[in-house]
Design an enzyme around this catalytic site. Structure first.
Site, PDB file in Angstrom:
ATOM      1  N   GLY A  35      50.971  43.452  42.788  1.00 33.27           N
ATOM      2  CA  GLY A  35      50.885  43.953  44.008  1.00 33.27           C
ATOM      3  C   GLY A  35      49.899  45.269  44.073  1.00 33.27           C
ATOM      4  N   LEU A  37      47.928  45.838  41.962  1.00 36.50           N
ATOM      5  CA  LEU A  37      46.440  45.443  41.562  1.00 36.50           C
ATOM      6  C   LEU A  37      45.790  45.178  42.742  1.00 36.50           C
ATOM      7  CD1 LEU A  37      46.966  43.488  38.158  1.00 36.50           C
ATOM      8  CD2 LEU A  37      45.747  45.820  38.447  1.00 36.50           C
ATOM      9  N   ALA A  40      44.588  48.136  44.544  1.00 35.86           N
ATOM     10  CA  ALA A  40      43.164  48.864  43.958  1.00 35.86           C
ATOM     11  C   ALA A  40      42.086  48.068  44.067  1.00 35.86           C
ATOM     12  CB  ALA A  40      43.927  48.948  42.376  1.00 35.86           C
ATOM     13  N   ARG A  41      42.284  46.691  43.982  1.00 31.77           N
ATOM     14  CA  ARG A  41      41.037  45.927  44.130  1.00 31.77           C
ATOM     15  C   ARG A  41      40.361  45.981  45.424  1.00 31.77           C
ATOM     16  NH1 ARG A  41      43.970  41.237  40.486  1.00 31.77           N
ATOM     17  NH2 ARG A  41      43.672  42.124  38.440  1.00 31.77           N
ATOM     18  N   GLN A  77       4.502  40.788  50.062  1.00 37.52           N
ATOM     19  CA  GLN A  77       5.638  39.723  50.767  1.00 37.52           C
ATOM     20  C   GLN A  77       6.812  39.633  49.549  1.00 37.52           C
ATOM     21  OE1 GLN A  77       3.869  35.960  51.946  1.00 37.52           O
ATOM     22  NE2 GLN A  77       3.213  36.834  53.865  1.00 37.52           N
ATOM     23  N   LEU A 136      11.271  49.144  40.672  1.00 37.78           N
ATOM     24  CA  LEU A 136      10.598  50.345  40.193  1.00 37.78           C
ATOM     25  C   LEU A 136       9.907  50.244  39.032  1.00 37.78           C
ATOM     26  CD1 LEU A 136      14.261  52.216  40.534  1.00 37.78           C
ATOM     27  CD2 LEU A 136      12.038  52.759  41.827  1.00 37.78           C
ATOM     28  N   GLU A 161      39.720  45.578  36.365  1.00 35.46           N
ATOM     29  CA  GLU A 161      40.538  45.043  37.501  1.00 35.46           C
ATOM     30  C   GLU A 161      40.469  43.430  37.547  1.00 35.46           C
ATOM     31  OE1 GLU A 161      43.019  46.139  39.418  1.00 35.46           O
ATOM     32  OE2 GLU A 161      42.866  48.341  38.858  1.00 35.46           O
TER      33      GLU A 161
HETATM   34  C1  LIG Z   1      35.656  51.133  31.858  1.00 35.12           C
HETATM   35  C2  LIG Z   1      36.866  50.273  31.803  1.00 35.12           C
HETATM   36  C3  LIG Z   1      37.866  50.812  32.215  1.00 35.12           C
HETATM   37  C4  LIG Z   1      39.172  50.317  32.199  1.00 35.12           C
HETATM   38  N1  LIG Z   1      40.355  50.883  32.536  1.00 35.12           N
HETATM   39  C5  LIG Z   1      41.761  50.173  32.562  1.00 35.12           C
HETATM   40  C6  LIG Z   1      42.676  50.882  33.003  1.00 35.12           C
HETATM   41  O1  LIG Z   1      42.790  51.957  33.602  1.00 35.12           O
HETATM   42  N2  LIG Z   1      43.773  50.167  32.915  1.00 35.12           N
HETATM   43  C7  LIG Z   1      43.945  49.092  32.383  1.00 35.12           C
HETATM   44  O2  LIG Z   1      45.163  48.599  32.260  1.00 35.12           O
HETATM   45  N3  LIG Z   1      42.974  48.524  31.947  1.00 35.12           N
HETATM   46  C8  LIG Z   1      41.793  48.942  31.914  1.00 35.12           C
HETATM   47  N4  LIG Z   1      40.482  48.224  31.594  1.00 35.12           N
HETATM   48  C9  LIG Z   1      40.575  47.101  31.168  1.00 35.12           C
HETATM   49  C10 LIG Z   1      40.079  45.909  31.765  1.00 35.12           C
HETATM   50  O3  LIG Z   1      41.067  45.687  32.927  1.00 35.12           O
HETATM   51  C11 LIG Z   1      40.055  44.726  30.823  1.00 35.12           C
HETATM   52  O4  LIG Z   1      39.051  44.925  30.204  1.00 35.12           O
HETATM   53  C12 LIG Z   1      39.530  43.336  31.626  1.00 35.12           C
HETATM   54  O5  LIG Z   1      40.672  42.844  32.352  1.00 35.12           O
HETATM   55  C13 LIG Z   1      39.405  42.271  30.668  1.00 35.12           C
HETATM   56  O6  LIG Z   1      40.130  42.215  29.824  1.00 35.12           O
HETATM   57  P1  LIG Z   1      39.601  42.048  28.279  1.00 35.12           P
HETATM   58  O7  LIG Z   1      38.850  43.205  27.927  1.00 35.12           O
HETATM   59  O8  LIG Z   1      41.105  42.067  27.306  1.00 35.12           O
HETATM   60  O9  LIG Z   1      38.772  40.640  28.048  1.00 35.12           O
HETATM   61  P2  LIG Z   1      39.227  39.383  27.818  1.00 35.12           P
HETATM   62  O10 LIG Z   1      40.585  38.846  28.569  1.00 35.12           O
HETATM   63  O11 LIG Z   1      39.353  39.071  26.164  1.00 35.12           O
HETATM   64  O12 LIG Z   1      38.239  38.449  28.277  1.00 35.12           O
HETATM   65  C14 LIG Z   1      36.988  38.277  27.534  1.00 35.12           C
HETATM   66  C15 LIG Z   1      35.915  37.176  28.366  1.00 35.12           C
HETATM   67  O13 LIG Z   1      36.793  35.789  28.561  1.00 35.12           O
HETATM   68  C16 LIG Z   1      36.988  35.745  29.870  1.00 35.12           C
HETATM   69  N5  LIG Z   1      38.233  34.856  30.206  1.00 35.12           N
HETATM   70  C17 LIG Z   1      39.454  35.404  29.804  1.00 35.12           C
HETATM   71  N6  LIG Z   1      40.509  34.676  30.204  1.00 35.12           N
HETATM   72  C18 LIG Z   1      39.933  33.466  30.758  1.00 35.12           C
HETATM   73  C19 LIG Z   1      40.108  32.322  30.998  1.00 35.12           C
HETATM   74  N7  LIG Z   1      41.586  31.942  31.088  1.00 35.12           N
HETATM   75  N8  LIG Z   1      39.346  31.368  31.330  1.00 35.12           N
HETATM   76  C20 LIG Z   1      37.940  31.534  31.112  1.00 35.12           C
HETATM   77  N9  LIG Z   1      37.351  32.598  30.738  1.00 35.12           N
HETATM   78  C21 LIG Z   1      38.605  33.784  30.610  1.00 35.12           C
HETATM   79  C22 LIG Z   1      36.698  36.768  30.599  1.00 35.12           C
HETATM   80  O14 LIG Z   1      36.353  36.531  31.829  1.00 35.12           O
HETATM   81  C23 LIG Z   1      35.805  37.481  29.545  1.00 35.12           C
HETATM   82  O15 LIG Z   1      34.207  36.957  30.119  1.00 35.12           O
HETATM   83  C24 LIG Z   1      39.420  48.724  31.774  1.00 35.12           C
HETATM   84  C25 LIG Z   1      38.025  48.369  31.206  1.00 35.12           C
HETATM   85  C26 LIG Z   1      36.882  49.059  31.264  1.00 35.12           C
HETATM   86  C27 LIG Z   1      35.585  48.335  31.005  1.00 35.12           C
END
Ligand SMILES: Cc1cc2nc3c(=O)[nH]c(=O)nc-3n(C[C@H](O)[C@H](O)[C@H](O)COP(=O)(O)OP(=O)(O)OC[C@H]3O[C@@H](n4cnc5c(N)ncnc54)[C@H](O)[C@@H]3O)c2cc1C
Length: 181
Positions: A35, A37, A40-41, A77, A136, A161
């Site tokens: 909820g 999330l 936030a989203r 264009q 640009l 998120e």
């Molecule tokens: C700048 C930044 C700030 C952040 N801040 C926070 C924070 O404050 N708190 C926090 O908890 N997290 C934070 N995060 C983490 C962020 O939420 C995760 O990076 C994000 O949810 C993706 O998870 P992951 O990196 O583990 O990627 P993964 O889950 O490993 O995903 C890798 C790839 O696989 C794909 N994928 C994953 N599951 C599936 C599926 N079932 N089917 C098909 N494709 C899939 C994804 O779309 C992605 O392309 C932050 C990330 C960044 C970059």
């Protein structure tokens, strides 16, 4: 390479015990955290609109000043079509977030609607910042103009998120009734 104004680090929690006193009050299972999330989203749907407007404005101003073969590139264009399409996509994203806010106020907001808007608005802004950088030309890769900074920052926003793919799968589940995660 992204969101460099804030400190970003990987945090690992191994064998952490959370005391009962730190439990989220009045929630069971994942409903409470999920909820949070959705709230936030919803906020995140607005942020990329600002980045898109800044990128669009920068490309618009530059295109009126950049003279090539005796006329500003804004008089072509090809550039006008790009700018018009940016204005269209920004306007649609604004209306989407505005309507989400209305649903939120009415207490009827669904998490899948937030997924659709987060996906749409991040994708819209990332595409527009890249297209603005292209208008640009070579100047677009410098820090003098904001689109490349927004494009790099939006790589984070489209990932955190919930990645774009994950939000697409939420909508896929909504329309088919089948969980493909
Ligand atoms: C700048 C930044 C700030 C952040 N801040 C926070 C924070 O404050 N708190 C926090 O908890 N997290 C934070 N995060 C983490 C962020 O939420 C995760 O990076 C994000 O949810 C993706 O998870 P992951 O990196 O583990 O990627 P993964 O889950 O490993 O995903 C890798 C790839 O696989 C794909 N994928 C994953 N599951 C599936 C599926 N079932 N089917 C098909 N494709 C899939 C994804 O779309 C992605 O392309 C932050 C990330 C960044 C970059």
């Amino acid at each position: 390479m992204s969101l460099r104004a804030s400190v970003t680090s990987a945090l690992f929690f191994d064998s952490v015990r959370v005391p009962d006193s730190q439990r989220l009050p009045n929630v069971k299972g994942l409903k409470g955290p999920l909820g949070c999330l959705s709230q936030a989203r919803y906020g995140i749907t607005w942020g990329p609109i600002g980045a898109a407007i800044a990128s669009y404005t920068s490309a618009l101003e530059y295109s009126k000043e950049r003279i090539l073969f005796g006329r500003p590139i804004a008089a072509t264009q090809a550039v006008q079509l790009k700018l018009a399409d940016m204005a269209r996509r920004i306007t649609l994203a604004q209306l989407l977030s505005l309507q989400l806010g209305r649903l939120k106020d009415a207490g009827t907001l669904q998490h899948s609607q937030v997924s659709l808007a987060k996906w749409n608005n991040c994708r819209m802004a990332l595409d527009i910042s890249r297209e603005a950088r292209d208008i640009l030309g070579g100047a677009g890769i410098t820090t003098e103009h904001p689109p490349i900074r927004h494009a790099l920052n939006l790589e984070s926003v489209i990932t955190y998120e919930g990645t774009e793919t994950v939000h697409q799968l939420v909508i896929g589940r909504e329309v088919t009734g089948i969980n493909a995660f």
